[in-house]
Design an enzyme around this catalytic site. Structure first.
Site, short mmCIF file in Angstrom:
data_model
loop_
_atom_site.label_atom_id
_atom_site.label_comp_id
_atom_site.label_asym_id
_atom_site.label_seq_id
_atom_site.Cartn_x
_atom_site.Cartn_y
_atom_site.Cartn_z
N HIS A 188 0.79 -1.32 -0.13
CA HIS A 188 0.00 -0.03 0.00
C HIS A 188 0.92 1.36 -0.14
O HIS A 188 0.94 2.33 0.65
CB HIS A 188 -1.10 0.07 1.15
CG HIS A 188 -0.67 -0.50 2.47
ND1 HIS A 188 0.14 0.19 3.32
CD2 HIS A 188 -1.40 -1.45 3.33
CE1 HIS A 188 0.21 -0.53 4.19
NE2 HIS A 188 -0.53 -1.39 4.61
N HIS A 206 -4.38 -10.20 14.19
CA HIS A 206 -4.34 -8.91 13.33
C HIS A 206 -5.26 -9.00 12.25
O HIS A 206 -4.97 -10.02 11.54
CB HIS A 206 -3.12 -8.31 13.14
CG HIS A 206 -2.85 -7.11 12.29
ND1 HIS A 206 -4.00 -6.13 12.11
CD2 HIS A 206 -1.92 -6.62 11.12
CE1 HIS A 206 -3.63 -5.22 11.36
NE2 HIS A 206 -2.49 -5.51 10.82
N GLU A 218 -5.64 -7.27 9.19
CA GLU A 218 -5.16 -7.11 7.86
C GLU A 218 -4.91 -8.50 7.03
O GLU A 218 -4.63 -9.36 7.50
CB GLU A 218 -4.06 -6.22 8.08
CG GLU A 218 -3.85 -5.59 6.57
CD GLU A 218 -3.06 -4.10 6.62
OE1 GLU A 218 -2.34 -3.90 7.88
OE2 GLU A 218 -2.85 -3.47 5.61
N ASP A 261 -2.97 -9.44 4.96
CA ASP A 261 -1.64 -10.08 4.74
C ASP A 261 -1.53 -11.30 5.81
O ASP A 261 -0.75 -12.34 5.79
CB ASP A 261 -0.37 -9.35 4.72
CG ASP A 261 -0.53 -8.21 5.89
OD1 ASP A 261 -1.56 -7.95 6.47
OD2 ASP A 261 0.64 -7.88 6.14
N HIS A 300 -0.99 -1.59 14.09
CA HIS A 300 -1.63 -0.36 13.90
C HIS A 300 -2.96 -0.45 13.39
O HIS A 300 -3.62 0.42 12.57
CB HIS A 300 -0.59 0.10 12.50
CG HIS A 300 -0.71 -0.93 11.47
ND1 HIS A 300 -1.29 -0.76 10.19
CD2 HIS A 300 -0.89 -2.26 11.31
CE1 HIS A 300 -1.17 -1.59 9.27
NE2 HIS A 300 -0.92 -2.59 10.01
N ASP A 318 2.51 -7.11 13.94
CA ASP A 318 3.53 -6.35 12.95
C ASP A 318 4.47 -5.67 13.75
O ASP A 318 5.71 -5.36 13.06
CB ASP A 318 2.44 -5.35 12.30
CG ASP A 318 1.60 -5.83 11.03
OD1 ASP A 318 1.89 -6.86 10.63
OD2 ASP A 318 0.75 -5.09 10.75
N TYR A 336 10.08 0.00 7.96
CA TYR A 336 8.83 -0.67 8.39
C TYR A 336 8.26 0.54 9.61
O TYR A 336 6.95 0.94 9.48
CB TYR A 336 8.95 -1.75 9.05
CG TYR A 336 7.75 -2.53 9.34
CD1 TYR A 336 7.28 -3.58 8.20
CD2 TYR A 336 6.98 -2.41 10.30
CE1 TYR A 336 6.21 -4.09 8.15
CE2 TYR A 336 5.89 -3.05 10.34
CZ TYR A 336 5.35 -3.89 9.53
OH TYR A 336 4.12 -4.73 9.38
N HIS A 356 6.41 -10.39 10.22
CA HIS A 356 7.20 -10.06 8.70
C HIS A 356 8.74 -10.05 9.20
O HIS A 356 8.97 -9.36 10.04
CB HIS A 356 6.64 -8.48 8.27
CG HIS A 356 5.31 -8.57 7.79
ND1 HIS A 356 4.80 -9.11 6.70
CD2 HIS A 356 4.21 -7.70 8.57
CE1 HIS A 356 3.52 -8.72 6.80
NE2 HIS A 356 3.31 -8.01 7.62
#
Ligand code: FEO
Length: 401
Positions: free
Chosen positions: A29, A84, A86, A88, A151, A170, A198, A231
């Site tokens: 993004h 989380h 999101e 991914d 986040h 994250d 990051y 990640h």
């Protein structure tokens, strides 16, 4: 997607990395991920129960399943924990839930809402966890620590005290594809650059919450042998180092450094950028100069993370700043860096609207504006360039004040 069959990695006894490596990812993004990324998922086997922490991006579902199968049949998994929502980390959830049929899908209260809003399923075995929950796997337990807005609103992290592992979602991550799994196995400069990138591109706007989260971690006095990030490389050697860096970044403290960012139409604004750099350099102030034609917004923000000054320059095009500068300032506004000095410069043909627009943007971000900036009509004269050098000196004074 074709599976690159990397073996699962055992982090602690019966605690496995089973994620996927995305060698090809180059855009997350708007954040340029030149090193690719990984989507880390973890399989933890207790004496009685088996838990899977997070999943992977949808197109890597087969890799996740293949990795799990090297350890255990997927339908032996009892619990799936979603730290989380999101995509991914949840893209593979629908397929995994179909295969695993877990007893429970555990997440935060907000997580239940967010998963519902993503997947619109009311047949998933959702169960809400909070700081009071202790999930017993038999010989291993799981505790949950809320990390709201780090986040996303529903974010949480999971801690397994018996293994001293924090599955940190994250937080502390890096977009860094690698065949290695641990922080001490890769180039340290690259690792720390990717961790800074990051932070700058994901966590900068929520720095105050990050500071509070780090306090919470410290107050809980968790023993940490591993920071199992979602990640990139898992931290096992430099845990104190990365926490210290997060402390610094989240404080938004700065070093004596100026980042000059410009876009130029016919080279005039570029000349002004170099003259400002000439005036600025020296006395322990380091500078970096970025032409937006050749540098990505996410790399510039990474350098701006600890810089005291951000100086913006643009030519005027159709009563506006140039499009690449508009892109950069829009991105920067979203990340809202704090505690910065700012100044603007511009070359224009008939109306200087650029310094005004750039100053307004920086004022909106509460930058301390050094002065109203320098504007040159068409090609800067020697007098204009001297004004730029003078502006550079004033910025240096403000940085060192
Ligand atoms: Fe890695 Fe916020 O997802």
């Amino acid at each position: 997607m074709e599976i690159i069959n990397l073996k699962p990695t055992e982090i602690k006894k019966d605690f496995w990395w089973v994620g996927a490596i995305d060698w090809d990812l180059r855009d997350f993004h708007g954040y340029e991920t030149e090193k690719g990324s990984t989507y880390n998922a973890y399989l933890v086997k207790g004496n009685n129960k088996v838990a899977l922490f997070d999943t992977v991006k949808a197109e890597h579902t087969d890799t996740l399943i293949s990795n799990i199968k090297q350890i255990i049949e997927p339908d032996r998994i009892d619990y799936i924990i979603s730290n989380h929502s999101e995509m991914d980390h949840t893209g593979a959830l629908p397929e995994i839930l179909k295969i695993v049929k877990p007893e429970k899908l555990l997440c935060s209260r907000k997580g239940a809402e967010t998963l519902q809003l993503h997947f619109h399923r009311d047949d998933w075995p959702l169960e809400i966890v909070d700081k009071e929950t202790v999930l017993d796997l038999g010989g291993k337990t799981v505790q949950f620590v809320a990390s709201p807005m780090l986040h996303w609103p529903e974010s949480m992290v999971s801690y397994i005290p018996e293994d001293a592992v924090l599955i940190s979602n994250d937080i502390f991550g890096q977009h860094y594809a690698s065949s290695e799994r641990f922080d001490d196995e890769v180039d340290q400069g690259e690792l720390h650059r990717q961790a800074a990138k990051y932070y700058a591109n994901i966590f900068l706007p929520v720095s105050s919450g990050m500071g509070k989260f780090l306090d919470k971690l410290e107050n809980q006095k968790l023993k940490l042998d591993f920071l199992a990030v979602d990640h990139g490389l898992i931290w096992r050697k430099d845990i104190d180092g990365i926490i210290e860096k997060y402390r610094f970044w989240s404080s938004q403290k700065t070093v004596p450094k100026a980042v000059i960012v410009y876009d130029t139409m016919w080279g005039s604004t570029a000349k002004m950028a170099r003259a400002i750099a000439d005036g600025l350099i020296g006395n322990g102030v380091s500078i970096m100069v970025f032409d937006l034609h050749h540098n990505h917004r996410s790399d510039i923000i990474t350098e701006a993370l600890d810089a005291r000054a951000i100086i913006l320059g643009s030519s005027v095009l159709n009563k506006n700043i140039l499009p690449k500068m508009a892109d950069f300032v829009t991105y920067m506004k979203g990340l809202s860096p704090a505690n910065k000095i700012g100044a603007a410069f511009a070359s224009y043909g008939w109306n200087d609207v650029a310094t005004k627009q750039l100053n307004e943007i920086m004022e909106g971000l509460k930058f301390e504006i050094v002065d109203s900036g320098v504007a040159a009509k068409y090609v800067p004269s020697e007098d204009d360039l001297n004004k730029c050098r003078e502006l550079g000196k004033n910025i240096r004074k403000a940085i060192l004040a």
